[in-house]
Design an enzyme around this catalytic site. Structure first.
Site, PDB file in Angstrom:
ATOM      1  N   ASP A 100      14.383  -5.801   2.366  1.00 14.49           N
ATOM      2  CA  ASP A 100      13.238  -6.028   3.262  1.00 14.49           C
ATOM      3  C   ASP A 100      12.255  -7.077   2.748  1.00 14.49           C
ATOM      4  OD1 ASP A 100      12.743  -4.134   1.210  1.00 14.49           O
ATOM      5  OD2 ASP A 100      11.074  -3.238   2.312  1.00 14.49           O
ATOM      6  N   GLU A 166      12.408  -0.921   1.028  1.00 17.92           N
ATOM      7  CA  GLU A 166      11.949  -0.595  -0.342  1.00 17.92           C
ATOM      8  C   GLU A 166      10.430  -0.651  -0.421  1.00 17.92           C
ATOM      9  OE1 GLU A 166      10.520  -0.397  -4.112  1.00 17.92           O
ATOM     10  OE2 GLU A 166      10.329  -2.298  -3.042  1.00 17.92           O
ATOM     11  N   GLU A 167       9.831  -1.567   0.338  1.00 14.39           N
ATOM     12  CA  GLU A 167       8.367  -1.733   0.272  1.00 14.39           C
ATOM     13  C   GLU A 167       7.640  -0.588   0.969  1.00 14.39           C
ATOM     14  OE1 GLU A 167       7.109  -3.875  -1.607  1.00 14.39           O
ATOM     15  OE2 GLU A 167       8.476  -5.585  -1.795  1.00 14.39           O
ATOM     16  N   HIS A 398       4.378 -10.622  -3.962  1.00 15.04           N
ATOM     17  CA  HIS A 398       3.562 -10.190  -2.813  1.00 15.04           C
ATOM     18  C   HIS A 398       2.446 -11.177  -2.473  1.00 15.04           C
ATOM     19  CE1 HIS A 398       4.809  -5.647  -2.863  1.00 15.04           C
ATOM     20  NE2 HIS A 398       5.799  -6.437  -3.256  1.00 15.04           N
TER      21      HIS A 398
END
Ligand code: ZN
Ligand code: ZN
Length: 426
Positions: A100, A166-167, A398
């Site tokens: 993702d 996963e996030e 990020h």
């Protein structure tokens, strides 16, 4: 004596052979590198948010099927699982890649820059592979291709887990590693061990970092609700101030870290990230709310901190004539590298990367949902260098300037392929 010498020689040549990467795997990885880079650029240009990775999953599934790998789609919503059986029977190893992207607007000037925009939690945002999961997908597709063409080297089964979210799944949705486990990806055939990696923008290309036991933190989110009694700001004696109680609670929580946690066993963090209370200067409000996170690396310390927070929050509020409740929600477990498995696989990393390029690292207080797989089966998770060779201060994960040097992926392909082969042959 002759037999002794012979067996000594046999042992010697065996050791020699185990000291370097399988030359065929090495050659196959070098050959596929350009393809891995082009896959990665495609995923980078077409990122999709957690639980929305439909195009990404289609591309992965098409590739696995083209290799003759038994492929299941729609696992944990948008995940893909591939099962590759080797030429001989043996154990089962799982290799995991997360797929993702994030709601971040890319600022890099790349020919394959992401221009994707989407709605996220009610507002419009850019979408970017700002954590490097695009490289994880491409690396694992390369590994799948290499292993599918070398089934004679596989003693057992390799399971490829392409994991969504996963996030973190969007609010109100399930997703990620825990949902994959719930849907049975570690069963049938039962997985004996699992490997995963994360590319890192601050680790130089060509190097690997690892740590046995707790390598990334358990992540919890907590919400504290404080109830006082509303009154005029000029007359605090006629009510109960929830803002003052919040301040005392924050202070109390930090003493759990500084006075009770045995910090020599590992780092621990409590952060209050948000406080909401009140409307204007001359009103003592009725309530306050605090939201925050807890990070722990040691299972016993985690138990202690959670227990003490649950005891302390209502007790402090009570001492100041108010009430408070705390709710703690688990987000990830401790990314815990099984010490035996780590010791067993370290020689593989060293022979592939070169001993001097495999670095024993410190733990980080970030979290990773690979940890849920490690709660079920022994697992090993390591960090792969992706730091641009010319960059002194790389952008953190990020962020809009996050950048990975694609030449770092080759070592990921080589290590993952060789880890699978070596694990199954031990
Ligand atoms: Zn991330
Ligand atoms: Zn990540």
């Amino acid at each position: 004596m002759k037999t002794f010498l012979f067996s000594l020689f046999g042992l010697f040549s065996l050791t020699l052979a185990a000291q370097e990467i399988d030359p065929e795997i090495n050659a196959a990885a070098e050959k596929i590198e350009a393809q891995v880079i082009s896959w990665r650029r495609d995923f980078h240009q077409h990122p999709e948010l957690s639980n929305r990775e439909t195009q990404t999953a289609q591309k992965i599934a098409a590739h696995l099927k083209s290799l003759g790998i038994e492929t299941t789609t729609g696992v944990a919503k948008t995940g893909v699982v591939g099962i590759l059986k080797g030429d001989s029977e043996g154990k089962t190893v799982a290799l995991r890649a997360d797929i993702d992207a994030l709601p971040v607007t890319e600022r890099n000037n790349l020919p394959f820059k992401s221009e994707v925009r989407t709605a996220f939690l009610g507002s419009e945002t850019g979408v970017m592979h700002a954590c490097g999961h695009d490289t994880h997908i491409a690396i694992m597709m390369g590994v799948a291709e290499i292993l599918s063409k070398n089934k004679d080297k596989i003693k057992g089964t390799v399971k490829f887990l392409f994991q969504p979210a996963e996030e973190g799944a969007p609010p109100g949705e399930e997703g990620g590693a825990s949902l994959m486990i719930k849907e049975g990806v570690l069963k049938n055939p039962d997985v004996d061990a699992i490997f995963g990696l994360h590319i890192n923008s601050e680790t130089p290309v060509g190097t690997i970092k690892y740590k046995p036991e707790g390598t990334m933190a358990a992540v919890e989110r907590f919400v504290i609700k404080v109830k006082g009694e509303q009154t005029h700001g000029s007359a605090p004696w006629s009510g109960t101030d929830p803002i003052l109680i919040s301040a005392k609670i924050i202070d109390g929580l930090q003493t759990i870290i500084s006075r009770e946690a045995k910090l020599v066993d590992g780092a621990a963090v409590i952060t209050v990230g948000k406080i909401t209370s009140g409307v204007r200067f001359n009103i003592i409000p009725e309530t306050a709310e605090m939201v925050g996170t807890i990070r722990t690396l040691d299972p016993e310390m985690k138990t202690l901190i959670l227990k003490r927070m649950n005891e302390m929050v209502p007790a402090i509020a009570k001492a100041y004539k108010g009430e408070a409740t705390i709710e703690i929600q688990n987000k990830t477990a401790i990314t815990y590298n099984d010490p035996q498995l780590t010791a067993k696989m370290l020689p593989t990393l060293q022979k592939v990367a070169g001993k001097q390029n495999v670095i024993l690292a410190k733990a980080t207080t970030g979290g990773e949902d690979f940890s849920f797989f490690q709660e079920e089966v022994p697992g090993f998770y390591y960090f792969l260098g992706g730091k641009p060779l010319d960059s002194k201060k790389p952008a953190p994960h990020h962020t809009p300037d996050f950048f990975i040097d694609e030449s770092g992926m080759l070592l990921g392909v080589k290590t993952m392929a060789q880890l699978a082969i070596d694990y199954l042959n031990q």
